[in-house]
Design an enzyme around this catalytic site. Structure first.
Site, PDB file in Angstrom:
ATOM      1  N   ASN A   1      39.101  25.291  36.451  1.00 17.60           N
ATOM      2  CA  ASN A   1      39.586  24.764  37.725  1.00 17.60           C
ATOM      3  C   ASN A   1      40.698  23.741  37.439  1.00 17.60           C
ATOM      4  O   ASN A   1      40.481  22.766  36.712  1.00 17.60           O
ATOM      5  CB  ASN A   1      38.402  24.127  38.468  1.00 17.60           C
ATOM      6  CG  ASN A   1      38.797  23.537  39.798  1.00 17.60           C
ATOM      7  OD1 ASN A   1      39.831  22.893  39.912  1.00 17.60           O
ATOM      8  ND2 ASN A   1      37.970  23.726  40.804  1.00 17.60           N
TER       9      ASN A   1
ATOM     10  N   HIS B   1      42.607  19.187  39.380  1.00 15.18           N
ATOM     11  CA  HIS B   1      42.887  17.789  39.066  1.00 15.18           C
ATOM     12  C   HIS B   1      44.183  17.585  38.273  1.00 15.18           C
ATOM     13  O   HIS B   1      44.609  16.449  38.084  1.00 15.18           O
ATOM     14  CB  HIS B   1      41.668  17.132  38.439  1.00 15.18           C
ATOM     15  CG  HIS B   1      40.558  17.088  39.457  1.00 15.18           C
ATOM     16  ND1 HIS B   1      40.711  16.479  40.681  1.00 15.18           N
ATOM     17  CD2 HIS B   1      39.333  17.676  39.480  1.00 15.18           C
ATOM     18  CE1 HIS B   1      39.607  16.644  41.398  1.00 15.18           C
ATOM     19  NE2 HIS B   1      38.767  17.382  40.701  1.00 15.18           N
TER      20      HIS B   1
ATOM     21  N   ARG C   1      51.837  10.620  41.968  1.00 12.73           N
ATOM     22  CA  ARG C   1      53.175  10.059  41.867  1.00 12.73           C
ATOM     23  C   ARG C   1      54.205  10.781  42.734  1.00 12.73           C
ATOM     24  O   ARG C   1      55.397  10.577  42.548  1.00 12.73           O
ATOM     25  CB  ARG C   1      53.650  10.146  40.401  1.00 12.73           C
ATOM     26  CG  ARG C   1      53.074   9.068  39.508  1.00 12.73           C
ATOM     27  CD  ARG C   1      53.704   7.736  39.850  1.00 12.73           C
ATOM     28  NE  ARG C   1      53.105   6.653  39.106  1.00 12.73           N
ATOM     29  CZ  ARG C   1      53.626   6.141  37.975  1.00 12.73           C
ATOM     30  NH1 ARG C   1      54.711   6.639  37.457  1.00 12.73           N
ATOM     31  NH2 ARG C   1      53.029   5.133  37.389  1.00 12.73           N
TER      32      ARG C   1
ATOM     33  N   HIS D   1      41.299  25.089  44.434  1.00 11.81           N
ATOM     34  CA  HIS D   1      40.704  24.816  45.756  1.00 11.81           C
ATOM     35  C   HIS D   1      41.794  24.265  46.663  1.00 11.81           C
ATOM     36  O   HIS D   1      42.291  23.163  46.445  1.00 11.81           O
ATOM     37  CB  HIS D   1      39.569  23.797  45.567  1.00 11.81           C
ATOM     38  CG  HIS D   1      38.824  23.459  46.817  1.00 11.81           C
ATOM     39  ND1 HIS D   1      37.756  22.592  46.826  1.00 11.81           N
ATOM     40  CD2 HIS D   1      38.970  23.856  48.113  1.00 11.81           C
ATOM     41  CE1 HIS D   1      37.280  22.470  48.050  1.00 11.81           C
ATOM     42  NE2 HIS D   1      38.003  23.208  48.855  1.00 11.81           N
TER      43      HIS D   1
ATOM     44  N   ARG E   1      42.316  22.563  49.680  1.00 10.26           N
ATOM     45  CA  ARG E   1      41.533  21.819  50.678  1.00 10.26           C
ATOM     46  C   ARG E   1      42.323  21.688  51.968  1.00 10.26           C
ATOM     47  O   ARG E   1      43.558  21.703  51.957  1.00 10.26           O
ATOM     48  CB  ARG E   1      41.178  20.424  50.147  1.00 10.26           C
ATOM     49  CG  ARG E   1      40.233  20.447  48.967  1.00 10.26           C
ATOM     50  CD  ARG E   1      39.828  19.031  48.603  1.00 10.26           C
ATOM     51  NE  ARG E   1      38.891  18.498  49.563  1.00 10.26           N
ATOM     52  CZ  ARG E   1      37.583  18.386  49.375  1.00 10.26           C
ATOM     53  NH1 ARG E   1      37.037  18.757  48.241  1.00 10.26           N
ATOM     54  NH2 ARG E   1      36.812  17.886  50.310  1.00 10.26           N
TER      55      ARG E   1
ATOM     56  N   ARG F   1      44.829  17.648  49.393  1.00  8.89           N
ATOM     57  CA  ARG F   1      44.888  16.443  48.556  1.00  8.89           C
ATOM     58  C   ARG F   1      45.259  16.741  47.107  1.00  8.89           C
ATOM     59  O   ARG F   1      45.727  15.882  46.395  1.00  8.89           O
ATOM     60  CB  ARG F   1      43.587  15.661  48.619  1.00  8.89           C
ATOM     61  CG  ARG F   1      42.441  16.324  47.896  1.00  8.89           C
ATOM     62  CD  ARG F   1      41.217  15.460  47.858  1.00  8.89           C
ATOM     63  NE  ARG F   1      40.611  15.304  49.156  1.00  8.89           N
ATOM     64  CZ  ARG F   1      39.318  15.010  49.333  1.00  8.89           C
ATOM     65  NH1 ARG F   1      38.556  14.810  48.297  1.00  8.89           N
ATOM     66  NH2 ARG F   1      38.812  14.917  50.536  1.00  8.89           N
TER      67      ARG F   1
ATOM     68  N   GLU G   1      39.289  28.912  45.988  1.00  6.87           N
ATOM     69  CA  GLU G   1      38.211  28.162  46.663  1.00  6.87           C
ATOM     70  C   GLU G   1      38.714  27.646  47.987  1.00  6.87           C
ATOM     71  O   GLU G   1      39.828  27.097  48.051  1.00  6.87           O
ATOM     72  CB  GLU G   1      37.845  26.963  45.796  1.00  6.87           C
ATOM     73  CG  GLU G   1      36.454  26.986  45.269  1.00  6.87           C
ATOM     74  CD  GLU G   1      36.130  25.695  44.575  1.00  6.87           C
ATOM     75  OE1 GLU G   1      36.076  24.650  45.243  1.00  6.87           O
ATOM     76  OE2 GLU G   1      35.963  25.735  43.356  1.00  6.87           O
TER      77      GLU G   1
ATOM     78  N   THR H   1      33.361  18.434  46.314  1.00  8.96           N
ATOM     79  CA  THR H   1      32.434  19.246  47.112  1.00  8.96           C
ATOM     80  C   THR H   1      31.015  18.745  46.864  1.00  8.96           C
ATOM     81  O   THR H   1      30.503  18.850  45.755  1.00  8.96           O
ATOM     82  CB  THR H   1      32.561  20.722  46.698  1.00  8.96           C
ATOM     83  OG1 THR H   1      33.944  21.042  46.657  1.00  8.96           O
ATOM     84  CG2 THR H   1      31.862  21.622  47.688  1.00  8.96           C
TER      85      THR H   1
ATOM     86  N   GLU I   1      27.642  31.202  43.785  1.00  9.47           N
ATOM     87  CA  GLU I   1      27.858  30.212  42.735  1.00  9.47           C
ATOM     88  C   GLU I   1      26.816  29.119  42.936  1.00  9.47           C
ATOM     89  O   GLU I   1      26.773  28.466  43.987  1.00  9.47           O
ATOM     90  CB  GLU I   1      29.276  29.637  42.806  1.00  9.47           C
ATOM     91  CG  GLU I   1      29.492  28.621  41.699  1.00  9.47           C
ATOM     92  CD  GLU I   1      30.956  28.342  41.396  1.00  9.47           C
ATOM     93  OE1 GLU I   1      31.791  29.257  41.542  1.00  9.47           O
ATOM     94  OE2 GLU I   1      31.242  27.199  41.006  1.00  9.47           O
TER      95      GLU I   1
ATOM     96  N   HIS J   1      29.984  22.964  38.800  1.00  8.34           N
ATOM     97  CA  HIS J   1      30.148  21.624  39.380  1.00  8.34           C
ATOM     98  C   HIS J   1      29.563  20.572  38.449  1.00  8.34           C
ATOM     99  O   HIS J   1      28.372  20.580  38.171  1.00  8.34           O
ATOM    100  CB  HIS J   1      29.531  21.476  40.775  1.00  8.34           C
ATOM    101  CG  HIS J   1      30.267  20.422  41.557  1.00  8.34           C
ATOM    102  ND1 HIS J   1      30.074  19.076  41.359  1.00  8.34           N
ATOM    103  CD2 HIS J   1      31.248  20.508  42.481  1.00  8.34           C
ATOM    104  CE1 HIS J   1      30.879  18.385  42.142  1.00  8.34           C
ATOM    105  NE2 HIS J   1      31.616  19.241  42.831  1.00  8.34           N
TER     106      HIS J   1
ATOM    107  N   GLY K   1      36.033  22.222  35.955  1.00  9.74           N
ATOM    108  CA  GLY K   1      37.342  21.629  36.196  1.00  9.74           C
ATOM    109  C   GLY K   1      37.472  20.216  35.699  1.00  9.74           C
ATOM    110  O   GLY K   1      38.077  19.952  34.658  1.00  9.74           O
ATOM    111  N   HIS K   2      36.892  19.282  36.429  1.00  5.25           N
ATOM    112  CA  HIS K   2      37.168  17.864  36.215  1.00  5.25           C
ATOM    113  C   HIS K   2      36.983  17.442  34.757  1.00  5.25           C
ATOM    114  O   HIS K   2      37.855  16.782  34.174  1.00  5.25           O
ATOM    115  CB  HIS K   2      36.270  17.027  37.143  1.00  5.25           C
ATOM    116  CG  HIS K   2      36.514  15.572  37.056  1.00  5.25           C
ATOM    117  ND1 HIS K   2      35.748  14.735  36.288  1.00  5.25           N
ATOM    118  CD2 HIS K   2      37.479  14.797  37.611  1.00  5.25           C
ATOM    119  CE1 HIS K   2      36.209  13.499  36.397  1.00  5.25           C
ATOM    120  NE2 HIS K   2      37.268  13.515  37.183  1.00  5.25           N
TER     121      HIS K   2
HETATM  122  N1  PXP Z   1      32.642  25.247  41.561  1.00  8.84           N
HETATM  123  C1  PXP Z   1      32.894  24.856  42.830  1.00  8.84           C
HETATM  124  C2  PXP Z   1      32.504  25.761  43.939  1.00  8.84           C
HETATM  125  C3  PXP Z   1      33.565  23.634  43.091  1.00  8.84           C
HETATM  126  O1  PXP Z   1      33.803  23.250  44.362  1.00  8.84           O
HETATM  127  C4  PXP Z   1      33.984  22.851  42.009  1.00  8.84           C
HETATM  128  C5  PXP Z   1      34.750  21.585  42.264  1.00  8.84           C
HETATM  129  O2  PXP Z   1      35.976  21.885  42.827  1.00  8.84           O
HETATM  130  C6  PXP Z   1      33.714  23.312  40.719  1.00  8.84           C
HETATM  131  C7  PXP Z   1      33.019  24.501  40.517  1.00  8.84           C
HETATM  132  C8  PXP Z   1      34.160  22.563  39.517  1.00  8.84           C
HETATM  133  O3  PXP Z   1      33.546  21.318  39.473  1.00  8.84           O
HETATM  134  P1  PXP Z   1      34.031  20.261  38.418  1.00  8.84           P
HETATM  135  O4  PXP Z   1      35.442  19.933  38.735  1.00  8.84           O
HETATM  136  O5  PXP Z   1      33.083  19.126  38.634  1.00  8.84           O
HETATM  137  O6  PXP Z   1      33.881  20.897  37.065  1.00  8.84           O
END
Ligand code: PXP
Length: 247
Positions: free
Chosen positions: A10, A13, A21, A46, A48, A52, A73, A104, A154, A197, A219-220
């Site tokens: 993902n 970020h 910036r 994603h 949104r 954002r 997403e 989320t 998921e 997540h 992702g994060h």
């Molecule tokens: N899966 C879904 C459905 C999500 O909404 C997210 C966050 O955007 C992720 C996975 C990934 O989560 P993370 O960024 O915490 O790894």
């Protein structure tokens, strides 16, 4: 032999950093291409409602440039449905969305919104998108997801990761058991099972070890770790942990 497990990266970020910036740097597309080169099996973004992080133009560019599938997403709104039907990405993952949340927060309440979600999913499925519903590890939600016509669920791993981070290991273990049972139950219903997540090097292994889980979306943590290691090595380490967990 457990099924092959894919890693979706993902890139939201990277866009968060860019937007901090204004401007165009760092470029989410560059991150997506590096992630693909580093072993990602797919890219998740994603869009949104408040834009954002990922913006409409990012989706346009990703659709044209990726060589792996895009997992788009989105919230189950008419606006997003129109965008998805325009692009027809490989996968659409429906998530709940609240304006004020940082990420989320919970899973979709599919059971409470079954009729609307069934109608919402049908045209996306007809357009060839694999529709996935982001749900908590709860049999009622899984049953409703199958009824709604989703191809994939998921499973939300956020609660497990939060308990782990708080040092509440009994609660983390209990949530893991719920996730494991749900993965089995969802597979029995004929759903493909994904999970994600909050996953990190510390939390990924027990989730990756679940035989029914065909895909992890992360992702994060990976984007954060890439500040220190670079994106390719950060992904390579995640893949190594996933593969070890499945042996
Ligand atoms: N899966 C879904 C459905 C999500 O909404 C997210 C966050 O955007 C992720 C996975 C990934 O989560 P993370 O960024 O915490 O790894």
């Amino acid at each position: 032999m457990p099924i092959e497990q894919r890693l979706g990266v993902n890139i939201d970020h990277v866009a968060t950093l860019r937007n901090a910036r204004g401007g165009t740097y760092p470029d989410p597309l560059r991150a997506a291409l590096l992630a693909e080169a580093g072993g990602a099996d797919g890219i998740t973004a994603h869009l949104r409602e408040d834009r954002r992080h990922i913006r409409d133009a990012d989706i346009d560019v990703l659709m044209g440039a990726l060589s792996t599938p895009l997992n788009f997403e989105m919230a189950a709104t008419e606006e997003m449905q129109a965008i998805a039907l325009h692009h027809k990405p490989h996968a659409v993952c429906l998530v709940p969305e609240k304006r004020e949340e940082r990420t989320t927060e919970g899973g979709l309440d599919v059971a409470a919104d079954l009729d609307r979600l069934s109608d919402f999913i049908a045209p996306l499925a007809d357009a060839g998108c694999r529709v996935s519903l982001f749900v908590a590890a709860d049999e009622r939600q899984l049953q409703a997801s199958a009824q709604a016509g989703a191809a994939v669920v998921e499973l939300h791993t956020g609660a497990y990761c939060d308990f782990h981070a708080a040092g509440n290991h009994p609660a983390a273990e209990e949530e893991l058991l719920r996730i494991a049972r749900s993965a089995r139950f969802a597979a029995e219903l004929g759903l493909e099972v994904h999970a994600g997540h909050g996953l990190s090097y510390e939390t990924v292994s027990p989730i990756a070890a679940l035989p029914e889980v065909a895909e992890l979306n992360i992702g994060h943590f990976l984007i954060g770790e890439s500040v220190f290691l670079g994106l390719g090595p950060a992904i390579a380490e995640m893949r190594r942990l996933m593969q070890n967990a499945r042996r």
